[in-house]
Design an enzyme around this catalytic site. Sequence first.
Site, short mmCIF file in Angstrom:
data_model
loop_
_atom_site.label_atom_id
_atom_site.label_comp_id
_atom_site.label_asym_id
_atom_site.label_seq_id
_atom_site.Cartn_x
_atom_site.Cartn_y
_atom_site.Cartn_z
N SER A 315 2.62 6.04 -4.75
CA SER A 315 4.18 5.51 -5.10
C SER A 315 4.91 5.54 -3.81
O SER A 315 4.47 4.66 -2.94
CB SER A 315 4.68 6.54 -6.09
OG SER A 315 6.03 6.09 -6.37
N ASP A 470 2.04 3.22 -11.39
CA ASP A 470 2.00 4.11 -10.44
C ASP A 470 0.87 5.11 -10.30
O ASP A 470 0.57 5.57 -11.35
CB ASP A 470 3.40 5.08 -10.80
CG ASP A 470 3.95 5.68 -9.81
OD1 ASP A 470 3.21 5.95 -8.80
OD2 ASP A 470 4.87 6.16 -9.75
#
Length: 910
Positions: A315, A470
């Site tokens: 991320s 993610d």
Amino acid sequence: MSSKISDLTSTQNKPLLVTQQLIEKYYEQILGTSQNIIPILNPKNKFIRPSKDNSDVERVEEDAGKRLQTGKNKTTNKVNFNLDTGNEDKLDDDQETVTENENNDIEMVETDEGEDERQGSSLASKCKSFLYNVFVGNYERDILIDKVCSQKQHAMSFEEWCSAGARLDDLTGKTEWKQKLESPLYDYKLIKDLTSRMREERLNRNYAQLLYIIRTNWVRNLGNMGNVNLYRHSHVGTKYLIDEYMMESRLALESLMESDLDDSYLLGILQQTRRNIGRTALVLSGGGTFGLFHIGVLGTLFELDLLPRVISGSSAGAIVASILSVHHKEEIPVLLNHILDKEFNIFKDDKQKSESENLLIKISRFFKNGTWFDNKHLVNTMIEFLGDLTFREAYNRTGKILNITVSPASLFEQPRLLNNLTAPNVLIWSAVCASCSLPGIFPSSPLYEKDPKTGERKPWTGSSSVKFVDGSVDNDLPISRLSEMFNVDHIIACQVNIHVFPFLKLSLSCVGGEIEDEFSARLKQNLSSIYNFMANEAIHILEIGSEMGIAKNALTKLRSVLSQQYSGDITILPDMCMLFRIKELLSNPTKEFLLREITNGAKATWPKVSIIQNHCGQEFALDKAISYIKGRMIVTSSLKTPFQFADSVIGLIKAPEQTSDESKNPENSTLLTRTPTKGDNHISNVLDDNLLESESTNSLLLLRENASTYGRSPSGFRPRYSITSASLNPRHQRRKSDTISTSRRPAKSFSFSVASPTSRMLRQSSKINGHPPPILQKKTSMGRLMFPMDAKTYDPESHELIPHSASIETPAMVDKKLHFGRKSRYLRHMNKKWVSSSNILYTDSDKEDHPTLRLISNFDSDAMIHSDLAGNFRRHSIDGRPPSQATKSSPFRSRPSSSTQHKSTTSFTQ
């Protein structure tokens, strides 16, 4: 002149003070905009760090008192001067005398009052200090401790922070604890004994024994010296014995670099030692815009030369890791300045519209697509910083092993760790955008790859329908995957996830830089146990709900969030004050925000530096030593092409030196050069070689039975012994693949890796020999070395080629021109007429019906007998001369069929 050169060298070797400049900019901006704090400037208008010490306050008050007193004096003198000039003619002598007496009386009274005040204040301070010492402690020492703590808190560089911490240890008596060897937290006797042994062998220059000690005793956690509890008893550092051991380790490696040991042997031992120690990886977590905290961590490790080679990010951590991993060391300061000057727009749809209009756009998008933001601004920003670089290109550019974690958007795929091994042609910006696609915040994103030939962009899996989200959802810290791929056994984690780091603050592993008593340590341990119990219960409930089919996808992702590991061996965490700034989690970062997070990241890393140095000092020192030896081997070797290293067992190895005749007469040398052809696609790049080392079994090839015989010669000539069989050709080149059935061009390599498949001598045609030789079929140990033999001069005109149309005749018709080198037992058993000279005949064809005869010559039989490796010639491969050089036919003839006649080639080696 020498002093100038030394000064220039010292300035060039100084670390880049990246974080210090950014911290100074942060304080300048904060102090310039704050209303409560006034920046202090020196006479040159240079910014001085503000300090909240009592000494500074007293200095300011003293300066203010002096200015006030000076102003009063100036005013009084001015008034008196005006009165004197105005009333000069009106005053008589009596009035002047009375005025002077009154002034003298006033001055005497003021002096007496000042002395009384000073005596009273000194008496009060003495009484206060006496009472404090009786009931509390040393008052003056506590005041000094507060001042030093303030200096440590407001330090702008790691050196200032360390000096303040060392002074605090002196004031608090923690230096005595560091000087004391005994402690139940580690095996001090083992570390002390090993340190003294290394020092003794180093001073005695017994390099063989020193190398043996390093190979057999160097591990990461020797004597439990990596215990984190050793770093919670002092403000900086730990036991001096551990620091002494690490210093002696560095000195030992430096002495080995200057020793007379053979480079190839030393390189092999050090590579095995590094593999035994393991490898460190830096893992950066997600956390929204708070992920910019990672910049301060990376900057601090970078300027202290403690940045690992393997870096992973998820991320927001993937953004920071990718941007810094694709730039060279010299580009980092310019890159950071560019980041500070850039105006980011990632979370705002349209700058020209108002906040209410952007809010309506987000609401409509959420009900339509299920996401709050659009990732088009994120994609444009990543392309601006990363371009179209792939993982392979980034590794070839900087040597850093970048890893990015992504999670599948569906339940039918597994989380992936993208790097230059698993996804070499994947575009880094697409991997970063996929790793930032938090469900509900950003839409899921596909991965794109670049065709290495055409440069065309296309979906990685062949379809754009396969999307990823993610990486923090399933694998925020990919510890197990990194361990499998890169031998990583030590993790430096930086965790800034807003839902994770408050709980990790209660962990015992997050220590360093602060004093903690036993009560606090046990309290943290109990709270950590309670947290683990509650997390396990929540995971169990989520598993039950997922099995019942209640929101299976969402519950599975939530279970992955709770069940994964969020900390490493060393965990760097932000301050708890970050929780009060949670509204900035998904907002565009400003310059002030960037400077603040970089400063917080650097200051959070400083307490962990001593732990990182002791945990990873030997590993990083070995990396530098191995790189230095490889560079020295390249410089000292007479090489003409670097591509020959691609097929060697270790990445770089010296080539055998030419004989004296060849060096004097280069025209008569048997050195052959290889010209690449269209069919030869196996041209590797040195930078695309193995990331770490070869297989662990191959490293054992470098262990020699008698290391003392491989020292450097005093005359400057350094004998080089190949780890493979000896060859006539003084160059190591690659051989073509065995699967190619076409005729082989004149080859240059007689050296085969010991770990390579069995050579052609083991697959000798049964039509010639009747049955395979039992001696040549035996494989030697993987640890045995084959010593090079002295090559004799070879006359290419004395041998002749074998035509393709010739038939195979009996051994009795062998021409006397063909000879054998050493009398192998099998050949003596078959026919003694075969043995007449120093040549070896063998076949070089995978097809038994149409074998190709080749000749091995120019081996010294005396050297072969002396080497005691007579049965190990199977690794040699001699390629022939072009058919155009054939002049006469040989009594050994073969009749290949018309369909395969053009595929077989028979020649002799020059």
